[in-house]
Design an enzyme around this catalytic site. Sequence first.
Site, PDB file in Angstrom:
ATOM      1  N   HIS A 103      22.942  37.159  28.180  1.00 31.67           N
ATOM      2  CA  HIS A 103      23.452  37.956  27.070  1.00 31.67           C
ATOM      3  C   HIS A 103      24.946  37.795  26.867  1.00 31.67           C
ATOM      4  CE1 HIS A 103      24.182  41.775  24.830  1.00 31.67           C
ATOM      5  NE2 HIS A 103      22.945  41.608  24.407  1.00 31.67           N
ATOM      6  N   ASP A 134      29.760  42.549  29.989  1.00 33.40           N
ATOM      7  CA  ASP A 134      28.362  42.203  29.735  1.00 33.40           C
ATOM      8  C   ASP A 134      27.712  41.708  31.030  1.00 33.40           C
ATOM      9  OD1 ASP A 134      25.983  40.990  28.181  1.00 33.40           O
ATOM     10  OD2 ASP A 134      27.276  41.704  26.566  1.00 33.40           O
ATOM     11  N   SER A 153      23.763  43.770  19.230  1.00 34.44           N
ATOM     12  CA  SER A 153      24.554  42.938  20.137  1.00 34.44           C
ATOM     13  C   SER A 153      25.222  41.794  19.396  1.00 34.44           C
ATOM     14  CB  SER A 153      23.669  42.338  21.231  1.00 34.44           C
ATOM     15  OG  SER A 153      23.377  43.275  22.221  1.00 34.44           O
TER      16      SER A 153
END
Length: 633
Positions: free
Chosen positions: A281, A196, A463
């Site tokens: 994220h 990520d 996600s």
Amino acid sequence: MLPAVPPQFRATSSVTQKLGTLCVATYFTLMPQALFHLPLHDSPYDSSFQSPTRYIVSLGPAESIEESTLTEQITAKLPPNVRWIRRMSGNAWVLESQASAQETSNALARLKAQGVIQHFESDSWVSVSQSSTGRTDSLAPALLAPLADEPSNPDDPMFHQQWQLHDDITHAASIDAVGAWQITHGSQDTVIAVIDTGVRPDHPDLTGRLLPGYDFVSGFHDATSGHINHQVPLDLVFARSNDGDGRDPDPTDPGDGASAELAEQLTALNIPCASSSSTWHGTGVASLIAANANDGVGLAGIDWQASILPVRAIGRCGGHRSDLLDAIRWAAGVQDPALPDNPHPAHIINLSLGMNDTCSAMDQAAINDAVSAGAIVVSAVGNQGRNTRDYPSSPAQCHNVLGVAATDEAGYLAGYSNYGQDADIAAPGGTRFPSAFGVDVATHSGAIDDIGINTWKTVSGTSVAAPLVSGTLALMRSVQPGLSAQQLTELLLTSAAPFPHDWEVRFAAPCDTTTCGAGMLNTHHAVRTAVAYEVPATRDQTEAFNDSVGSEPELAGSLNDDVSGIANTPLGCTVVPAHAHQVGKDPLLLMLLSAAIVGLRRKALATASRFDRVVRFSNVLRLIGRHTNHLFR
């Protein structure tokens, strides 16, 4: 996504409902057609961007000829302004060309036809499956009053807000992690790679849970080859990596946001970039899997013990396909000639990211290498609200990737979630703020860079759904460490709960096994199924099991070589939850169930176009419901 109609609106009196129906009908009649094209998610990147100057070139199997000699031969047949940037895993190289895309592609195509190279493709742009942000909780965790609950529940003060982890009595999509925790809290021996944007290692919900990872985001000056992109001014050399250097063993997330000024500068240099805030994220994804639980701080992750391997492949403005493929192999423990070995190979790889592209030959090669090394690859299917039959996303489309779609709290397709043949299972992804059914994750308060404090926020997206699946697989492995990746995957799918079918009463689109996969994730059922399954005691029995379902997980991403996928259907088998505990005591029963799953793949997609219309119509109704709801408050 556009939020579902709140329960208080659905419970209005008959008179109010009639008035609401009249308002809805009037609004729908006057609504412009453009409404069907409203964006269904927020994304900081346009992932359709691709750099036309970068290519990945596969040299094929290791050659007896010296690699330097081979690259010299290839260089002699390419335009003069093509440079070899760096060597990749999988016996491939990254090239950069200042010639036109057509000229370079033609030259590479001739080399492929002559058998000099095996394959080449664009080094596409990769973006996170960005989730929509709602409120941000910047208060210290101690100021958030914990819910007085059963002693078996964790004491994390935000746990009562984590609706997705509770039982499925109140909300059909909840995964009942609480029930699974009565059986196991996980194991430190299980390694989950989060590929990520990197992580914030000092976040209190992740302290003590992180293994030494790696940063694959290079600067525009590539230190591994000495290559320098002379187009990029020195002050922008590390603009994408945003950490002052290129690849290194530090996967800390320094922020992936870009100011409007920086975005303009990079775009002018033919480097795709849109201005955006930092997403943090990877920190959010890691917290969903393994936030420290029962510690009186913040959130509870699904697995209380598993080790997270942070792997950074996304920087400012996104990342490159070549970096992602290297990251996948390294995370699984596959050797990379340019990197130190990974001492902690991942059992599970979480990819809450993707490319708006088909699964390429090189994508598939990297996935195959990771699966052969023993990893399970879990990927979000994307947040464009589209049918993956027509708009595939890689790596979710690849063979042997467990593609995850997102549902709302009631188990209906989330308006932003992609759906169709790339989805193997569905998990809660939350609904957009100001809905009460967003999903809380760990984050950082920095708008662009890491100037700020560790905190929490509410998000939604595929996600979110993917790491819930990854965490569940980790819990399953903790109770049966002898299970192979193939067996864990099959048991997860056979334990899925059925989708609800009363969608007519909601402004939402239904899920079924042709659109959202095998069923809804239920962590409690999955762990019980793993506990009940008797691992074959001998190698012959294990091989018999694998032969019955294929030597590798054959998931819904690509069931044949037709990348358009018109004839493909997703893997789907629904086991009634009440009987989930019976699955697995008899290996023959599991073999039969697995065979049934494979058979269901061939079910025709004759209703797909009708479903697409339903999805669009339901999203319109969601928006109407949101507006009309204000009339009755």
